[in-house]
Design an enzyme around this catalytic site. Sequence first.
Site, PDB file in Angstrom:
ATOM      1  N   PRO A  87      30.654  37.121  51.163  1.00 37.49           N
ATOM      2  CA  PRO A  87      29.859  38.278  51.575  1.00 37.49           C
ATOM      3  C   PRO A  87      29.081  38.836  50.370  1.00 37.49           C
ATOM      4  O   PRO A  87      29.604  38.867  49.254  1.00 37.49           O
ATOM      5  CB  PRO A  87      30.896  39.279  52.072  1.00 37.49           C
ATOM      6  CG  PRO A  87      32.231  38.766  51.669  1.00 37.49           C
ATOM      7  CD  PRO A  87      32.094  37.336  51.260  1.00 37.49           C
ATOM      8  N   GLY A  91      31.608  42.963  45.820  1.00 33.31           N
ATOM      9  CA  GLY A  91      32.470  42.940  44.638  1.00 33.31           C
ATOM     10  C   GLY A  91      33.125  41.595  44.403  1.00 33.31           C
ATOM     11  O   GLY A  91      34.048  41.476  43.591  1.00 33.31           O
ATOM     12  N   LEU A  92      32.666  40.551  45.127  1.00 31.04           N
ATOM     13  CA  LEU A  92      33.300  39.236  45.000  1.00 31.04           C
ATOM     14  C   LEU A  92      32.445  38.262  44.188  1.00 31.04           C
ATOM     15  O   LEU A  92      32.619  37.038  44.267  1.00 31.04           O
ATOM     16  CB  LEU A  92      33.617  38.666  46.390  1.00 31.04           C
ATOM     17  CG  LEU A  92      34.558  39.539  47.219  1.00 31.04           C
ATOM     18  CD1 LEU A  92      34.775  38.946  48.596  1.00 31.04           C
ATOM     19  CD2 LEU A  92      35.911  39.730  46.508  1.00 31.04           C
ATOM     20  N   GLY A  93      31.523  38.804  43.427  1.00 32.64           N
ATOM     21  CA  GLY A  93      30.784  37.977  42.462  1.00 32.64           C
ATOM     22  C   GLY A  93      29.792  37.025  43.095  1.00 32.64           C
ATOM     23  O   GLY A  93      29.583  35.921  42.582  1.00 32.64           O
ATOM     24  N   ALA A  97      28.264  33.736  41.256  1.00 31.99           N
ATOM     25  CA  ALA A  97      28.490  32.409  41.852  1.00 31.99           C
ATOM     26  C   ALA A  97      27.157  31.699  42.051  1.00 31.99           C
ATOM     27  O   ALA A  97      27.007  30.516  41.736  1.00 31.99           O
ATOM     28  CB  ALA A  97      29.219  32.574  43.183  1.00 31.99           C
ATOM     29  N   ASP A 139      31.475  38.031  35.542  1.00 31.45           N
ATOM     30  CA  ASP A 139      31.389  37.357  36.851  1.00 31.45           C
ATOM     31  C   ASP A 139      30.954  35.898  36.699  1.00 31.45           C
ATOM     32  O   ASP A 139      31.619  34.981  37.190  1.00 31.45           O
ATOM     33  CB  ASP A 139      30.385  38.072  37.763  1.00 31.45           C
ATOM     34  CG  ASP A 139      30.894  39.421  38.237  1.00 31.45           C
ATOM     35  OD1 ASP A 139      31.876  39.915  37.680  1.00 31.45           O
ATOM     36  OD2 ASP A 139      30.288  39.968  39.174  1.00 31.45           O
TER      37      ASP A 139
HETATM   38  C1  MEV Z   1      31.452  43.632  38.460  1.00 30.05           C
HETATM   39  O1  MEV Z   1      32.035  42.503  39.105  1.00 30.05           O
HETATM   40  C2  MEV Z   1      32.264  44.020  37.268  1.00 30.05           C
HETATM   41  C3  MEV Z   1      31.781  45.270  36.529  1.00 30.05           C
HETATM   42  O2  MEV Z   1      32.724  45.468  35.482  1.00 30.05           O
HETATM   43  C4  MEV Z   1      30.396  45.134  35.981  1.00 30.05           C
HETATM   44  C5  MEV Z   1      30.303  44.144  34.826  1.00 30.05           C
HETATM   45  O3  MEV Z   1      31.295  43.754  34.259  1.00 30.05           O
HETATM   46  O4  MEV Z   1      29.139  43.796  34.476  1.00 30.05           O
HETATM   47  C6  MEV Z   1      31.818  46.485  37.438  1.00 30.05           C
END
Ligand code: MEV
Length: 302
Positions: A87, A91-93, A97, A139
């Site tokens: 998705p 927040g799953l990168g 990816a 990420d």
């Molecule tokens: C995002 O997956 C992780 C954060 O720490 C942003 C980053 O590290 O660039 C929120």
Amino acid sequence: MALHLTSFGPGKVILLGEHGVVYGQPALAAPISRGVRAWAVPSSRCGIEVPESLKSEHASSLERAFRRAAKATGHPKVMVTLESDLPLSMGLGSSGALSIAVSRVLLEAKTGKPAKTADLERVGFELEREFHGTPSGVDHTTSARGEMILFKKGSVRVVRSPKPVRVLVAIVGERPSTKRTVAALRARQALWPARYKRLFLEIGRVAREGAAAVQAGDLDCLGDLMNVNQGLLNAVGLSSEGLEAMVNRLRRLGALGAKLTGAGGDGGAVLGLFREPEPIVAKLSQEGVACFVSQLAGPRAL
Ligand code: MEV
């Protein structure tokens, strides 16, 4: 080049340490089974077919990011297409990816050889910067390495576990872009730098302790650290009602620890650490919660 090239960039979860990592602290992150696949076929020019499903702002940032990657790899003459089961913006990168999947096919199309990790990370970072402005790099580095890592700007350490580390990943819902969440936090920490520095230091310490817990196979300790990390993320203003409700739900269902993962803010994804996550996924799925299991480290069942 071969007729077809294909590559996969796994998505990621941050077990401990998001946001602190932007301020130079370590984060513990791992790839997940879902991700982005890229294909490249010979073409008269170096281009990308932008998926029609993408909203216009995502489509134009993908085009800009691709131009950067094409330049960094010497414009190999291929047309790239993408497919993802991650998705977007949860927040799953997904962008990390995508950055790795695209970088790998372009590098391999140009050189005819498997891409080196250092090149993959360099080109992947070009794309990530287009998507996120000033990302820490956690990420796309996790996606490129394909193993659990303790990441700090400028250093990466692989973290292995004697026991399977398995999480339930629950999707809570839409959230603002990572760029916006990171910028809002930056504005808060600029107002009260000493207090935020203390909290980021503690987030970093929790991530280091988490890496040691994984290496020792101490899942109870890892779970407790996830709960503490959730409290710290809440303290710096990154949680929300929806995220807290899912965190509490997973704890009531027996999670050893539960926390938001990724940028957080107003939605996104929540992780629950379980010894046996499958029955919980089955139960929540029946209730309509979008969730899945991912093994992050440790020996896999054959
Ligand atoms: C995002 O997956 C992780 C954060 O720490 C942003 C980053 O590290 O660039 C929120």
